[in-house]
Structures are given as structure tokens and as C-alpha cells.
Design a protein around this motif. Structure first.
Motif, mmCIF file in Angstrom:
data_model
loop_
_atom_site.group_PDB
_atom_site.id
_atom_site.type_symbol
_atom_site.label_atom_id
_atom_site.label_comp_id
_atom_site.label_asym_id
_atom_site.label_seq_id
_atom_site.Cartn_x
_atom_site.Cartn_y
_atom_site.Cartn_z
ATOM 1 N N PHE A 5 0.831 -1.210 0.000
ATOM 2 C CA PHE A 5 0.000 0.000 0.000
ATOM 3 C C PHE A 5 0.865 1.258 0.000
ATOM 4 O O PHE A 5 0.508 2.262 -0.622
ATOM 5 N N PHE A 6 1.989 1.214 0.681
ATOM 6 C CA PHE A 6 2.885 2.360 0.706
ATOM 7 C C PHE A 6 3.375 2.687 -0.703
ATOM 8 O O PHE A 6 3.424 3.862 -1.106
ATOM 9 N N ALA A 7 3.732 1.656 -1.464
ATOM 10 C CA ALA A 7 4.211 1.882 -2.831
ATOM 11 C C ALA A 7 3.128 2.513 -3.695
ATOM 12 O O ALA A 7 3.396 3.447 -4.476
ATOM 13 N N LEU A 8 1.898 2.026 -3.570
ATOM 14 C CA LEU A 8 0.795 2.580 -4.370
ATOM 15 C C LEU A 8 0.472 4.007 -3.936
ATOM 16 O O LEU A 8 0.260 4.898 -4.775
ATOM 17 N N THR A 9 0.425 4.238 -2.624
ATOM 18 C CA THR A 9 0.094 5.564 -2.108
ATOM 19 C C THR A 9 1.155 6.591 -2.490
ATOM 20 O O THR A 9 0.839 7.712 -2.916
ATOM 21 N N MET A 10 2.427 6.217 -2.336
ATOM 22 C CA MET A 10 3.505 7.134 -2.691
ATOM 23 C C MET A 10 3.501 7.441 -4.188
ATOM 24 O O MET A 10 3.790 8.570 -4.606
ATOM 25 N N SER A 11 3.163 6.448 -4.996
ATOM 26 C CA SER A 11 3.108 6.675 -6.441
ATOM 27 C C SER A 11 2.025 7.693 -6.785
ATOM 28 O O SER A 11 2.237 8.603 -7.602
ATOM 29 N N LEU A 12 0.862 7.564 -6.151
ATOM 30 C CA LEU A 12 -0.200 8.547 -6.397
ATOM 31 C C LEU A 12 0.156 9.908 -5.811
ATOM 32 O O LEU A 12 -0.252 10.946 -6.349
ATOM 33 N N PHE A 13 0.904 9.917 -4.718
ATOM 34 C CA PHE A 13 1.398 11.180 -4.175
ATOM 35 C C PHE A 13 2.269 11.904 -5.204
ATOM 36 O O PHE A 13 2.111 13.114 -5.436
ATOM 37 N N VAL A 14 3.158 11.176 -5.839
ATOM 38 C CA VAL A 14 4.058 11.779 -6.829
ATOM 39 C C VAL A 14 3.276 12.228 -8.062
ATOM 40 O O VAL A 14 3.483 13.337 -8.578
ATOM 41 N N ILE A 15 2.353 11.394 -8.534
ATOM 42 C CA ILE A 15 1.551 11.761 -9.705
ATOM 43 C C ILE A 15 0.674 12.973 -9.387
ATOM 44 O O ILE A 15 0.563 13.912 -10.186
ATOM 45 N N GLY A 16 0.044 12.972 -8.208
ATOM 46 C CA GLY A 16 -0.793 14.107 -7.826
ATOM 47 C C GLY A 16 0.006 15.385 -7.648
ATOM 48 O O GLY A 16 -0.438 16.471 -8.043
ATOM 49 N N THR A 17 1.198 15.271 -7.072
ATOM 50 C CA THR A 17 2.058 16.451 -6.912
ATOM 51 C C THR A 17 2.468 16.995 -8.272
ATOM 52 O O THR A 17 2.441 18.216 -8.503
#
Length: 399
Positions: A5-17
Motif C-alpha cells: 500500500f505504501f508503494a501505491l500511495t507514494m506513487s499517487l502522491f508523486v503523480i498528484g504532486t
């Protein structure tokens, strides 16, 4: 499980940023590339338009890929797009980089939701989606402010370079932490398109667009609502945005937990809560102390909706969900565009305060649709009674 979940969440964090970064450095970007502010603002418009139209196309072209392979390919695409933007010598090259990065957005978000839901029992899908959605929350609360600070210190390209490096790190995390074969079988374009025959998919996407349009009517003009109506001093605006960001995280968590318990009642209830909150906001907006509280409550109500909006489409399209969820992500962008335009027209005709009532009206429409879906699901379909069995004739010779 946590690391997945951390990998998925961080990926969306980067895409959203990466999506939101230009807003924080728009003036420096405009000056650095020698274009006007409205022209510089088109880098945001180009990204949003690509998500709306490019996301479903990318999903349609990649249905045969495993979802793990799809996540990796899309994060590589985001990395390339961010890198082009980070070193863009001209405005045109910057637009190209933004479009390339945006091509990954909708399909990556959809695939992330599907993979997250596959990692937990079906009754936990709502909270699984909310955990991944947290990446988008953090992009607003942490990513953009930090990116703006980096841009102010080191130039407008620096935050894009940082985002490109983080994107590359996410590629590595996804490769290591998301196992092959654990995310479900690939589907076909026909399978993905077939789910749109379901009325609940179409109404779910419409609900998403209307609800998003409603809350973006306020979100787009939060700052003038605070300063012109709520009498907030300019110096308090960053604090107000942090309060809103904290509320978004709380709402996302609450919405995910409620969606696990009862998806459709949560959808109807959270939409109704946002309708009431938006309407009451009109009443309290001129009272500074109450306006502070309502910015927080508005954020909680807004982000409590999102897990249920995505979970509704995800569950209805369970056999082939990626394209339906991608279109639902595109509906978020359509709603954001609708809300920004709608709020501007309301301000032109009435005043800034009126956007809260205008938002309540749009969300009310979404509430009606969501409530009807819930009530319809609660009402069992009427089936004809079985025909009575024919009477057996009495055999001859029986007494």
C-alpha cells in the motif's frame, strides 16, 4: 501488506504532486519562459484535458497487460514526462512533458484502486481505496507547498526535477513490492466496454461528475471566500489551507471505513452531508470563527465521498473494472472543470458567498442519484410466483 500500500500511495502522491505543481510556481514559470500568466496556466489545462480524453484511451490500449506491468509502464511514463518538464527550454517542450505525464494519470489511479482492492477481502475494498487515495490528499497538503518552496528557492524547474527523481524511486518500489500474479487477470477491451451496459456504472460516473463539480465550485474560490466573505487576513490563508488539508485526510479515512460497512448508504449519506454543509456554509461564511470550522467540515465531507464514489464503480464493474474506474477518474477532472466554470459564473451574477449555495445545488443532484441507487438496491426485484404443480390424476382402480 503495508509496504504494498505504501508503494501505491507514494506513487499517487508523486503523480498528484506533478499534476498540481504548476499552480504553486505559475508566476516564476511565466517569467522564466517569457509567456503571459494565462498562457502559463494552460499547462494545467493541457494536463487536465489529457487525463479526461487520454486516460480511457490508454486504458483501452493496455487491457491485455498485467496490472503490475501496467503500473510500472505508467510510472515510467510519468517519470519521462516530469523529466521533460524539468529540463524544458521552451514553453512548447513543457507542454509536451505535461501531456506525456498526464497520459499516466487516469489509468494509473484506476489500476492502483483495482490492485489495492485485490489485496484485501471484498468487504475491505472501501478502506483499501481510501489508503491509496491518501496519496492525492498528501499531494495537496505536502507535495504542492513543498514544491512551491523548492521553486521559490531554486527556480521553477527544481520541483519538477524533484518529482522526476521521486517518480523513478516509485518505479523501483513498484517493481520490488507489487508481486506478479497477485493483482488479477488481464481483461479484453470487449470485457471492459461491456460493463458500461450496466446502469449503475453510468449513474455512478454521473454522480462523480456532479459531486466533484459541486465541491470544486467552492474549492476553486476558497481563498476569496475566506478573505472577502470570512474576513480572513491574507496572512492566515496558508493556515486555512493546512486546516482544509487536515480535514481532507480525516474525511478520506472516515469515508473509507464507512464504505467498508455499507457502500451505497455511505455514498448517499456523505453526499447528503456535503449538501447540508455547503448550504450551511452560506449562513456562517461571514462569521470568521465559524468559517474556520466550516472549511474543516467542508473538507471532511468532501473527501469522505471519494472512497464511496470510486468503490461504487469498482464494485459494479468487478469483472473488468479498469476502464470504468479510469472513466470515473476522468469524471473527476470533468467535474473540476465544471465547478471552476460554474463558480465563476455564479460570482459574476451574484457574489463570492453565493458559491456555497451553488455548490449545494449540484451536490444535491448527485445526492438524489446516489439515494435512488441505494433505494433501488434495497428493493428486491419482483419475480413471478412459480406455477402450481399440476394435480396428479388418481390412478384407476384406487379407492
Amino acid at each position: 501488506m503495508f509496504l504494498k500500500f505504501f508503494a501505491l500511495t507514494m506513487s499517487l502522491f508523486v503523480i498528484g504532486t506533478g499534476e498540481l505543481l504548476p499552480g504553486g510556481v505559475i508566476e516564476d514559470l511565466s517569467a522564466g519562459l517569457g509567456v503571459s500568466l494565462p498562457t502559463a496556466g494552460l499547462v494545467i489545462t493541457a494536463y487536465a484535458a489529457t487525463v479526461v480524453f487520454g486516460g480511457p484511451l490508454v486504458t483501452g490500449l493496455t487491457t491485455r497487460m498485467s496490472r503490475r506491468g501496467l503500473l510500472l509502464a505508467l510510472m515510467v511514463t510519468a517519470t519521462v514526462g516530469n523529466a521533460i518538464a524539468a529540463f524544458a527550454p521552451t514553453y512548447g517542450v513543457l507542454i509536451v512533458g505535461r501531456v506525456i505525464a498526464a497520459l499516466s494519470h487516469g489509468t494509473f489511479a484506476a489500476a492502483s484502486f483495482v490492485v489495492a482492492a485485490s489485496l484485501v477481502p471484498p468487504e475491505k475494498a472501501g478502506s483499501a481505496v481510501s489508503k491509496v487515495l491518501l496519496g492525492f490528499n498528501l499531494a495537496s497538503v505536502l507535495g504542492v507547498p513543498l514544491g512551491t518552496l523548492i521553486g521559490q528557492q531554486f527556480g521553477w524547474q527544481a520541483p519538477f526535477r524533484t518529482t522526476a527523481v521521486l517518480s523513478l524511486l516509485c518505479v523501483v518500489m513498484l517493481a520490488v513490492l507489487i508481486p506478479g500474479g497477485a493483482e488479477g487477470e488481464p481483461t479484453s477491451v470487449r470485457d471492459e466496454l461491456r460493463v458500461f451496459a450496466k446502469k449503475e456504472i453510468r449513474t455512478g460516473i454521473l454522480t462523480t461528475a456532479l459531486a466533484t463539480g459541486g465541491f470544486f465550485t467552492v474549492v476553486t474560490y476558497m481563498v476569496p471566500l475566506a478573505t472577502q466573505v470570512g474576513d480572513f487576513p491574507e496572512s492566515s490563508v496558508p493556515v486555512m489551507l493546512v486546516v482544509y488539508g487536515v480535514g481532507s485526510i480525516v474525511g478520506n479515512w472516515v469515508g473509507g471505513r464507512l464504505a467498508d460497512r455499507a457502500l451505497l448508504p455511505t455514498l448517499a449519506g456523505t453526499l447528503a452531508a456535503l449538501t447540508v454543509t455547503s448550504a450551511l456554509f452560506w449562513v456562517v461564511a461571514p462569521v470568521t470563527a465559524l468559517a474556520w470550522a466550516f472549511f474543516f467540515l467542508f473538507a471532511v465531507a468532501t473527501f469522505a465521498i471519494l472512497p464511496a464514489l470510486q468503490g461504487r464503480v469498482l464494485s459494479a464493474a468487478a469483472e473488468a473494472p479498469t476502464l470504468a474506474v479510469t472513466v470515473n477518474v476522468s469524471a473527476l477532472q470533468v467535474g473540476a472543470t465544471l465547478g471552476s466554470w460554474y463558480g465563476g459564473r455564479v460570482i459574476d451574477v451574484f457574489d463570492v458567498r453565493a458559491i456555497t449555495l451553488a455548490a449545494a445545488l449540484l451536490v444535491l443532484l448527485a445526492t438524489v442519484i446516489g439515494t435512488r441507487s441505494w433505494l433501488k438496491a434495497r428493493t428486491p426485484a419482483l419475480t413471478p410466483a412459480p406455477a402450481a404443480a399440476p394435480a396428479h390424476p388418481v390412478e384407476a382402480g384406487t379407492s
